[in-house]
Design an enzyme around this catalytic site. Sequence first.
Site, PDB file in Angstrom:
ATOM      1  N   ARG A   1      -0.300  -4.299  -4.287  1.00  0.00           N
ATOM      2  CA  ARG A   1      -0.119  -3.106  -5.111  1.00  0.00           C
ATOM      3  C   ARG A   1      -0.352  -3.435  -6.579  1.00  0.00           C
ATOM      4  O   ARG A   1      -0.883  -2.606  -7.336  1.00  0.00           O
ATOM      5  CB  ARG A   1       1.304  -2.554  -4.922  1.00  0.00           C
ATOM      6  CG  ARG A   1       1.634  -1.333  -5.736  1.00  0.00           C
ATOM      7  CD  ARG A   1       0.837  -0.107  -5.364  1.00  0.00           C
ATOM      8  NE  ARG A   1       0.773   0.123  -3.936  1.00  0.00           N
ATOM      9  CZ  ARG A   1       0.122   1.112  -3.364  1.00  0.00           C
ATOM     10  NH1 ARG A   1      -0.538   1.974  -4.120  1.00  0.00           N
ATOM     11  NH2 ARG A   1       0.098   1.240  -2.041  1.00  0.00           N
TER      12      ARG A   1
ATOM     13  N   HIS B   1       5.676  -0.895  -0.099  1.00  0.00           N
ATOM     14  CA  HIS B   1       4.712  -0.378  -1.074  1.00  0.00           C
ATOM     15  C   HIS B   1       4.163  -1.488  -1.950  1.00  0.00           C
ATOM     16  O   HIS B   1       2.966  -1.497  -2.261  1.00  0.00           O
ATOM     17  CB  HIS B   1       5.367   0.705  -1.933  1.00  0.00           C
ATOM     18  CG  HIS B   1       4.377   1.588  -2.616  1.00  0.00           C
ATOM     19  ND1 HIS B   1       4.121   1.524  -3.963  1.00  0.00           N
ATOM     20  CD2 HIS B   1       3.572   2.565  -2.123  1.00  0.00           C
ATOM     21  CE1 HIS B   1       3.203   2.419  -4.283  1.00  0.00           C
ATOM     22  NE2 HIS B   1       2.853   3.065  -3.185  1.00  0.00           N
ATOM     23  N   CYS B   2       4.997  -2.422  -2.324  1.00  0.00           N
ATOM     24  CA  CYS B   2       4.552  -3.518  -3.191  1.00  0.00           C
ATOM     25  C   CYS B   2       3.451  -4.358  -2.546  1.00  0.00           C
ATOM     26  O   CYS B   2       2.581  -4.888  -3.236  1.00  0.00           O
ATOM     27  CB  CYS B   2       5.736  -4.427  -3.533  1.00  0.00           C
ATOM     28  SG  CYS B   2       7.078  -3.634  -4.431  1.00  0.00           S
ATOM     29  N   MET B   3       3.503  -4.488  -1.226  1.00  0.00           N
ATOM     30  CA  MET B   3       2.586  -5.381  -0.520  1.00  0.00           C
ATOM     31  C   MET B   3       1.246  -4.739  -0.204  1.00  0.00           C
ATOM     32  O   MET B   3       0.318  -5.435   0.193  1.00  0.00           O
ATOM     33  CB  MET B   3       3.221  -5.853   0.783  1.00  0.00           C
ATOM     34  CG  MET B   3       3.405  -4.739   1.798  1.00  0.00           C
ATOM     35  SD  MET B   3       4.285  -5.243   3.288  1.00  0.00           S
ATOM     36  CE  MET B   3       2.982  -6.130   4.149  1.00  0.00           C
TER      37      MET B   3
END
Length: 343
Positions: free
Chosen positions: A91, A335-337
Amino acid sequence: MTDLRFPGEWEPHAATWLAWPHNRMDWPGRFHAIPFVYAEILRHLARRERVDLLVQDEAAQRRAQAFLARAHAPLENIRFHIRPTDRIWMRDSGCTFVKDGDRLKAVAWTFNAWAKYDNWQRDREVAPFMAQVAGAPVIRGRRGDQPLVLEGGSIDADGRGTLLTTEECLLSDVQVRNPGMTRDAYERAFAEHLGIRKVIWLGDGVKGDDTHGHVDDLSRFVAPRTVVTVVEPRKDDPNHAPLAENLRRLKAATDADGHPLEVIELPMPGPLYYRGVRLPASYGNFYIANGLVLCPVFNDPHDRHALDTLAKVFPDREVVGIYSGDFIWGFGAMHCMSQQQPA
């Protein structure tokens, strides 16, 4: 660039970009559990859309393929790319795909590991690599004649010209990405690179956030004019006041066309600690895929409430909880990944 548009995450995807975990120092003492979390994510995600998966080298690709095969992940829908990375937070290191009319383009921001770590040299090459594979011309993120440092987790958009971000991440004097850059300058940059017409500024992020205030742990557009935002009713929790302030700002805000927002409250899980460190556990870090929503869960009584809320928000999508009690020790979740590539 009058037709430039940053699509909403719920719009159709051509693919999701991920990177296979390898940096043990991101999960010290708990790395052994992380490939199992990834396999579960890929088992669900690759049933719904293609996954473009970065691996460190050929040996790492073989190990990942064997692991995923044992987990019954659909390998035929996973496309492997040998591209070394420092970390796996796509992300933030990946490009932001936009549409210019019907044409896909890729905004390549400058990545400096959240203005905090010194191992970013490999991650800085991820965005142009993604653009090359996708066949998307690159828009270099800039502020005047200087490169613009930005992470995808610091922004969220409604696909119609409205963007969410936080003052803590972009305007505070901690982990400064772009020294001297003002609120107005950011808004001009978002207009130029993403076609944004209205920026809604929230305040502070959740406690324990290693990025210092990323919005994708807080508040997310789930449809035009509709935002899901996390709240903490316990007044003795340090998240209570800042999340209440963010809720107030959203209720007072309008989108780029002047319409008020529908604001849906999402609970926070109970405080989660490891080795005395408060972790940034948040249900707000969900990922919207084709026909699917992946939401971090924590074996917490609030898990059911969070999943039920998202199921009502996304009645046409399968909502799946992914246990993230180990994963969040790396200070990120679903979401970060991930980084979506619009269809």
